[in-house]
Design a protein around this motif. Structure first.
Motif, PDB file in Angstrom:
ATOM      1  N   LEU A  43       0.834  -1.208   0.000  1.00  0.00           N
ATOM      2  CA  LEU A  43       0.000   0.000   0.000  1.00  0.00           C
ATOM      3  C   LEU A  43       0.868   1.258   0.000  1.00  0.00           C
ATOM      4  CD1 LEU A  43      -2.860  -1.112   2.423  1.00  0.00           C
ATOM      5  CD2 LEU A  43      -2.885  -1.031  -0.091  1.00  0.00           C
ATOM      6  N   ALA A  44       1.989   1.215   0.706  1.00  0.00           N
ATOM      7  CA  ALA A  44       2.892   2.365   0.707  1.00  0.00           C
ATOM      8  C   ALA A  44       3.397   2.632  -0.710  1.00  0.00           C
ATOM      9  CB  ALA A  44       4.055   2.108   1.659  1.00  0.00           C
ATOM     10  N   GLU A  45       3.755   1.566  -1.393  1.00  0.00           N
ATOM     11  CA  GLU A  45       4.308   1.733  -2.737  1.00  0.00           C
ATOM     12  C   GLU A  45       3.227   2.187  -3.721  1.00  0.00           C
ATOM     13  OE1 GLU A  45       7.391  -1.058  -3.349  1.00  0.00           O
ATOM     14  OE2 GLU A  45       7.044  -1.134  -5.524  1.00  0.00           O
ATOM     15  N   VAL A  46       2.060   1.553  -3.640  1.00  0.00           N
ATOM     16  CA  VAL A  46       0.992   1.868  -4.604  1.00  0.00           C
ATOM     17  C   VAL A  46       0.487   3.299  -4.408  1.00  0.00           C
ATOM     18  CG1 VAL A  46      -1.385   1.310  -5.261  1.00  0.00           C
ATOM     19  CG2 VAL A  46       0.295  -0.528  -4.924  1.00  0.00           C
ATOM     20  N   PHE A  47       0.368   3.738  -3.154  1.00  0.00           N
ATOM     21  CA  PHE A  47      -0.219   5.054  -2.902  1.00  0.00           C
ATOM     22  C   PHE A  47       0.833   6.131  -2.631  1.00  0.00           C
ATOM     23  CE2 PHE A  47      -3.713   2.137  -2.334  1.00  0.00           C
ATOM     24  CZ  PHE A  47      -4.697   2.766  -3.103  1.00  0.00           C
ATOM     25  N   GLY A  48       2.101   5.774  -2.771  1.00  0.00           N
ATOM     26  CA  GLY A  48       3.155   6.773  -2.702  1.00  0.00           C
ATOM     27  C   GLY A  48       3.289   7.449  -1.350  1.00  0.00           C
ATOM     28  N   VAL A  49       3.130   6.667  -0.280  1.00  0.00           N
ATOM     29  CA  VAL A  49       3.324   7.222   1.065  1.00  0.00           C
ATOM     30  C   VAL A  49       4.401   6.392   1.765  1.00  0.00           C
ATOM     31  CG1 VAL A  49       0.996   8.172   1.277  1.00  0.00           C
ATOM     32  CG2 VAL A  49       1.432   5.814   1.982  1.00  0.00           C
ATOM     33  N   PRO A  50       5.049   6.951   2.777  1.00  0.00           N
ATOM     34  CA  PRO A  50       6.084   6.174   3.469  1.00  0.00           C
ATOM     35  C   PRO A  50       5.482   4.972   4.194  1.00  0.00           C
ATOM     36  CG  PRO A  50       6.058   8.483   4.216  1.00  0.00           C
ATOM     37  CD  PRO A  50       4.880   8.296   3.346  1.00  0.00           C
ATOM     38  N   GLU A  51       6.246   3.913   4.277  1.00  0.00           N
ATOM     39  CA  GLU A  51       5.747   2.708   4.953  1.00  0.00           C
ATOM     40  C   GLU A  51       5.344   2.985   6.400  1.00  0.00           C
ATOM     41  OE1 GLU A  51       7.414  -1.249   4.906  1.00  0.00           O
ATOM     42  OE2 GLU A  51       8.381  -0.807   2.990  1.00  0.00           O
ATOM     43  N   VAL A  52       6.071   3.897   7.030  1.00  0.00           N
ATOM     44  CA  VAL A  52       5.770   4.158   8.448  1.00  0.00           C
ATOM     45  C   VAL A  52       4.402   4.793   8.644  1.00  0.00           C
ATOM     46  CG1 VAL A  52       8.149   4.324   9.244  1.00  0.00           C
ATOM     47  CG2 VAL A  52       6.994   6.369   8.357  1.00  0.00           C
ATOM     48  N   SER A  53       3.850   5.364   7.583  1.00  0.00           N
ATOM     49  CA  SER A  53       2.543   6.002   7.747  1.00  0.00           C
ATOM     50  C   SER A  53       1.397   5.043   7.405  1.00  0.00           C
ATOM     51  CB  SER A  53       2.448   7.273   6.905  1.00  0.00           C
ATOM     52  OG  SER A  53       2.393   6.945   5.544  1.00  0.00           O
ATOM     53  N   VAL A  54       1.729   3.797   7.114  1.00  0.00           N
ATOM     54  CA  VAL A  54       0.695   2.805   6.803  1.00  0.00           C
ATOM     55  C   VAL A  54       0.669   1.758   7.915  1.00  0.00           C
ATOM     56  CG1 VAL A  54      -0.112   1.069   5.168  1.00  0.00           C
ATOM     57  CG2 VAL A  54       1.067   3.120   4.332  1.00  0.00           C
ATOM     58  N   ARG A  55      -0.524   1.488   8.412  1.00  0.00           N
ATOM     59  CA  ARG A  55      -0.667   0.451   9.437  1.00  0.00           C
ATOM     60  C   ARG A  55      -1.703  -0.560   8.968  1.00  0.00           C
ATOM     61  NH1 ARG A  55      -2.677   1.241  15.733  1.00  0.00           N
ATOM     62  NH2 ARG A  55      -1.909  -0.773  16.485  1.00  0.00           N
ATOM     63  N   VAL A  56      -1.320  -1.819   8.967  1.00  0.00           N
ATOM     64  CA  VAL A  56      -2.215  -2.897   8.527  1.00  0.00           C
ATOM     65  C   VAL A  56      -2.447  -3.835   9.698  1.00  0.00           C
ATOM     66  CG1 VAL A  56      -2.500  -4.836   6.945  1.00  0.00           C
ATOM     67  CG2 VAL A  56      -1.419  -2.721   6.149  1.00  0.00           C
ATOM     68  N   LEU A  57      -3.720  -4.060   9.987  1.00  0.00           N
ATOM     69  CA  LEU A  57      -4.070  -4.885  11.147  1.00  0.00           C
ATOM     70  C   LEU A  57      -4.826  -6.139  10.719  1.00  0.00           C
ATOM     71  CD1 LEU A  57      -4.982  -1.621  12.614  1.00  0.00           C
ATOM     72  CD2 LEU A  57      -3.862  -3.188  14.192  1.00  0.00           C
ATOM     73  N   SER A  58      -4.371  -7.256  11.227  1.00  0.00           N
ATOM     74  CA  SER A  58      -5.054  -8.521  10.971  1.00  0.00           C
ATOM     75  C   SER A  58      -4.862  -9.431  12.188  1.00  0.00           C
ATOM     76  CB  SER A  58      -4.476  -9.179   9.710  1.00  0.00           C
ATOM     77  OG  SER A  58      -5.130 -10.384   9.418  1.00  0.00           O
ATOM     78  N   PRO A  59      -5.376  -8.998  13.342  1.00  0.00           N
ATOM     79  CA  PRO A  59      -5.143  -9.797  14.549  1.00  0.00           C
ATOM     80  C   PRO A  59      -5.904 -11.121  14.539  1.00  0.00           C
ATOM     81  CG  PRO A  59      -6.611  -7.957  15.022  1.00  0.00           C
ATOM     82  CD  PRO A  59      -6.132  -7.765  13.617  1.00  0.00           C
ATOM     83  N   PHE A  60      -7.013 -11.163  13.823  1.00  0.00           N
ATOM     84  CA  PHE A  60      -7.765 -12.413  13.655  1.00  0.00           C
ATOM     85  C   PHE A  60      -8.199 -12.495  12.197  1.00  0.00           C
ATOM     86  CE2 PHE A  60      -8.115 -11.582  18.150  1.00  0.00           C
ATOM     87  CZ  PHE A  60      -7.888 -12.830  18.701  1.00  0.00           C
ATOM     88  N   LEU A  61      -8.229 -13.709  11.707  1.00  0.00           N
ATOM     89  CA  LEU A  61      -8.604 -13.911  10.307  1.00  0.00           C
ATOM     90  C   LEU A  61      -9.459 -15.166  10.220  1.00  0.00           C
ATOM     91  CD1 LEU A  61      -8.293 -13.194   7.307  1.00  0.00           C
ATOM     92  CD2 LEU A  61      -6.183 -14.518   7.264  1.00  0.00           C
ATOM     93  N   GLY A  62     -10.558 -15.057   9.488  1.00  0.00           N
ATOM     94  CA  GLY A  62     -11.460 -16.198   9.359  1.00  0.00           C
ATOM     95  C   GLY A  62     -10.967 -17.213   8.356  1.00  0.00           C
ATOM     96  N   GLY A  63      -9.737 -17.652   8.553  1.00  0.00           N
ATOM     97  CA  GLY A  63      -9.120 -18.626   7.648  1.00  0.00           C
ATOM     98  C   GLY A  63      -8.536 -17.944   6.426  1.00  0.00           C
TER      99      GLY A  63
END
Lengths: 735, 178
Positions: free
Chosen positions: A214-234
């Motif tokens: 997402l950082a690369e696609v939207f041209g923002v620094p990686e540090v400004s992107v947070r991705v959360l997936s604490p639980f996943l339904g498989g």
């Protein structure tokens, strides 16, 4: 200094630490998260498999109640493609042009105030196409193919000479269909921008990769992107990519200036998040009359999307499965107008093993030797390609224990020897050598003022039990009770870990946690050693152990202090340490890195009149190295075996051969195993801790699936005398 | 060539979905009122309007069982029922299974027997399992397997689910609890 020597929690079959959250409905899966002011999105997908969009009319949709925006290739800015990953190129960015590459490709996204409004308005988008004749199968002369896409083709010796020298040969073609991962949890993305800061709750097995993408696609620094997936339904592999719908949801959130939530529908799960691709495999085996393998030749062709990569070297595993002097393996992928395939639990090996282990059964029949005996005679005592000893290998024990538990010695040699009324009863078996995989990992372990500890990592728990085994491991290494350790996972802001995939996360992340614990204990020891107030002042590090919630003098547990006391006296609210692990190198170790091994013994009943196949029992024995938690590991293997039953007798994603439309994209039409399909399963672990892994761990997430299809197909042959070389084994093949 | 997605025809301009309807029902023992679009399913009403996200959406087509809840004591697929149909009824979800802060014995048994992995189908499995006992269909392994077959588990924790249900059935079911 060393850690506690007794292992009260490591390996113990403790209950999942996240169990209470899951059984009360409190575990927050991505689709459960809502943000204030969020809008809802719905996809419009193409109804042709190849061609161009000639007109896309969004007028009606835009006028529909509650609609905020309609994204199309006219509105979405040109976006770069995401980065290269260990699974190949990222999927193409969505809505970049008028080209249609597969049926079900996203062509528009409607954003509205409510889910119902978005869904209703999506039906009002009018799309006109100039369809082209799609390429949909291997044999289309227009299809572009890629030879040896993963650089894993192999040869040793002279396979033609080997086959010429053989007393008995087998030459057979096996086919496997498209299967769809179909995790129960509908994939969901909730994206929110605050200025240039982006937060995404996403159904991913790999938060760090989605952040980078997402950082690369939207041209923002990686540090400004947070991705959360604490639980996943498989996921079963479906969460190993930053899919186009994820990019679209993020783009939509930017366009409307509000959080946007997109939840895929079940039919969209068939076209949008990958599948196990269909393939054709030819296997030639040669053996001398004494059942010694002299040649293995394994070629595969599988289907690939027009512009994606997919890791599917079906044949590669055959190069290392048996001791054999003459071997060729070669893989080819053919590009077609199909949705992108992706890893699905045991990618490539699920399919490749079915072909090899079916062919081995055919060879055993041709040689008139017991199938188990054939495998034992050709067991790879050392790594067949490297000639190095294995870092661990209990495959012989898997065979022996499995045969004993199953009662293999009582199996009559001849097919169609046993019946029970109108049921023909047969037994078959297969062996598995699963490849080693590991990627670098980081982790942080922190002790806090309350005397407990926290493990932190971006790695996530897909249901394998990562929360639980990391908690156990940390508790063991720090001498804490389980209740005083918490694991925070699935957050890309935390130290980077690899994907929950490839059966490699437990070893990689567990080793990083062990390293962090060691560093943390070192730092704590530094604090107390020079501290005159500490009961451990001046202690030799070798005489200090982690036990009883703190540091203790070895052999004198009364002399020591808790982490809480150490932190309090030094005025620290917490003390943390970062740990890392890097994959071992076989040449440095002088060992071949071993993955898990296993053996499956299956019994089937086939209705002689109707051709119905019922799997009546399966015995599975796995060498997974050190098992950190026998309860969750056993569940992994059970799940794998049942996934294998699905592959063997149910699962088949059917694509219409003229339109490229998936014809059975629902749970009503795409059959997966249900309660009533699952017999008694007997799962046993054998083996020793792996010598190349810091923890002795080998992953068990995939090995349980591999070999089940072959064991069942071989059992069907034993029951009926009919050799089925095409999955799934349905009644039409047996009538 | 003009084409639309493989879904039912578009609603007419006088979209009935735009109409709101108020539904009064009891959820986990508490009277609730939901004012929503007539198209809103019980599942979406629970999840989106009432914040009860324990009930899961796995297919929205009545084929997976993840959204199983109890309506007037019977198991129902919440994705196949409109919220508006629930007027005056009593709905129990996974969040309403505990009593006085204590988990239902079935919830404990699922943890003890590791009757799940990812946990997504689990609320539906548990709601089905509780109803199964009440229906008197947990007498044999075969019955449990047959009458739980509407609840898919892609992680395939099936044998452990069966073990959990047997365990609770052996202890006298949930009569003491509900």
């Amino acid at each position: 200094m060393s850690t506690a020597e007794d292992l009260p929690v490591l390996g113990a079959p403790v209950d999942r630490v996240d169990g209470p959250l899951k059984v009360t409905g409190q575990a927050p899966y991505p689709s459960d998260v809502d943000l204030p002011g969020q809008a809802h999105a719905a996809l419009v997908q193409s109804t042709i498999a190849a061609g161009r969009i000639t007109d896309l009319d969004t007028t009606e949709a835009e006028k529909a109640p509650g609609v905020l925006a309609v994204l199309t290739h006219h509105t979405v800015p040109r976006l770069p493609r995401g980065p290269m990953t260990s699974l190949g190129v990222s999927p193409p960015a969505p809505l970049q042009d008028d080209r249609i590459r597969h049926h079900g490709q996203h062509v528009a996204l409607v954003v509205a105030e409510s889910r119902e409004q978005a869904t209703a308005a999506a039906r009002l988008v009018r799309v006109e196409y100039a369809p082209a004749d799609p390429v949909l199968d291997f044999d289309d002369p227009r299809a572009v193919s890629v030879d040896d896409p993963w650089g894993l083709d192999s040869h040793r010796g002279d396979v033609d000479a080997g086959l010429a020298s053989a007393d008995v040969t087998v030459d057979a073609v096996y086919t496997t269909p498209d299967n769809t991962n179909n995790p129960l949890g509908l994939f969901s993305t909730l994206a929110a921008w605050e200025g240039e800061r982006l937060t995404v709750y996403d159904a991913t097995q790999w938060p760090a990769m989605v952040r980078e993408t997402l950082a690369e696609v939207f041209g923002v620094p990686e540090v400004s992107v947070r991705v959360l997936s604490p639980f996943l339904g498989g996921g079963f592999g479906a969460g190993l990519r930053a899919w186009p719908h994820v990019i679209l949801a993020v783009q939509a959130a930017r366009d409307v200036g509000r959080p946007v939530k997109l939840v895929l529908t079940r039919p969209q799960m068939f076209t949008s998040v990958g599948h196990r691709p269909k393939g054709v495999q030819r296997v030639r085996l040669g053996a001398t009359a004494d059942a010694t393998l002299v040649a293995i030749e394994h070629h595969s062709t599988s289907l690939l999307a027009v512009e994606d990569d997919d890791y599917e070297p079906f044949a590669a595993g055959s190069a290392v499965a048996y001791a054999c002097p003459h071997v060729v393996t070669a893989d080819r992928q053919v590009r077609a107008n199909v949705p992108a395939p992706v890893s699905m639990r045991a990618p490539a090996h699920a399919q490749g093993n079915f072909a090899l282990e079916s062919a081995m059964d055919e060879l055993a029949c041709a040689l008139d030797v017991d199938p188990l005996e054939l495998r034992l005679r050709n067991h790879a005592d050392v790594h067949p390609a490297l000639g190095l000893p294995w870092s661990s290998n209990a495959l012989r024990e898997c065979y022996a224990v499995g045969a004993e538990r199953f009662g293999w010695s009582r199996r009559p040699a001849r097919p169609r020897s046993r019946r029970d009324g109108h049921w023909l009863v047969g037994q078959g078996m297969a062996g598995v050598s699963y490849p080693w995989y590991q990627a670098p990992s980081l982790a942080r372990v922190t002790v806090t003022a309350d005397g407990g500890a926290t493990v932190a990592s971006s790695g996530m728990d897909i249901g394998t039990g990562t929360y639980t085994v990391l908690t156990q491991l940390c508790a063991h290494l720090l001498g804490l009770p389980l209740e005083q350790v918490r694991s925070d996972l699935g957050d890309s802001d935390l130290p980077e870990a690899p994907q929950a995939g490839g059966s490699g996360l437990t070893s990689a992340l567990g080793s990083a946690v062990a390293d962090a614990c060691e560093r943390l204990l070192g730092a704590l020891l530094e604090l107390v050693r020079d501290d005159p107030e500490s009961p451990l002042h001046g202690s030799d590090p070798e005489d200090v152990v982690a036990a009883g919630g703190g540091l203790r003098r070895r052999g004198d547990p009364g002399r020591g202090e808790t982490y809480a006391a150490i932190l309090a006296r030094h005025g620290r609210p917490q003390l943390g340490a970062d740990g890392a692990s890097t994959p071992a190198q076989p040449t440095e170790l002088g060992m071949a890195l071993a993955g898990a091994f296993g053996a499956h013994f299956a019994e089937v009943r086939v209705d002689e009149d109707l051709g119905l196949v019922r799997v009546s029992r399966v015995t599975t024995v796995i060498d997974g190295g050190r098992i950190l938690n026998e309860k969750t590991a056993r569940s992994q293997v059970i799940g794998g075996v049942i996934g294998g039953i699905g592959m063997a007798v149910f699962e088949d994603t059917i694509t219409d051969p003229t339109t490229g439309r998936i014809a059975n994209a629902t749970f009503g039409d795409y059959l997966v195993p249900v309660h009533a399909d699952v017999p008694d399963l007997d799962v046993t672990f054998v083996g020793e801790p792996d010598r190349a892994s810091a923890l002795g761990v080998k992953g068990v997430g995939e090995v349980g699936l591999v070999g089940v299809a072959a064991a069942i197909a071989n059992a069907v042959h034993h029951a009926t005398g009919v050799r089925v070389r095409s999955l799934p084994i349905t009644l039409d093949a047996l009538l | 060539m003009t084409s639309t997605p493989d879904v039912p025809p578009a609603p007419p301009q006088s979209d009935p979905g735009a109409a709101e309807i108020t539904t009064a029902f009891t959820v986990n023992g508490t009277p609730r009122t939901v004012g929503a679009d007539t198209r809103v399913t019980l599942l979406d009403a629970l999840r989106d309007r009432l914040g009860l996200t324990g009930t899961k959406k796995g297919c929205d087509q009545g084929a997976c069982g993840a959204c199983t809840v109890h309506v007037d004591g019977r198991r129902v697929l919440a994705c196949l029922m409109l919220a508006a149909q629930c007027d005056g009824r009593e709905v129990t979800t996974i969040e309403g299974l505990s009593r006085e802060g204590r988990p239902h014995p079935m919830q404990d048994a699922f943890v003890r027997h590791d009757g799940f992995q990812c946990g997504y189908c689990t609320p539906g499995q548990i709601m089905s399992a509780v109803a199964l006992l009440r229906e008197g269909r947990a007498g044999t392994d075969e019955d449990i397997r047959e009458f739980m077959s509407g609840n898919l588990c892609r992680c395939a924790a099936y044998p452990n689910v069966v073990a959990a249900i047997k365990d609770v059935a052996r202890e006298g079911g949930d009569h003491a609890h509900l």
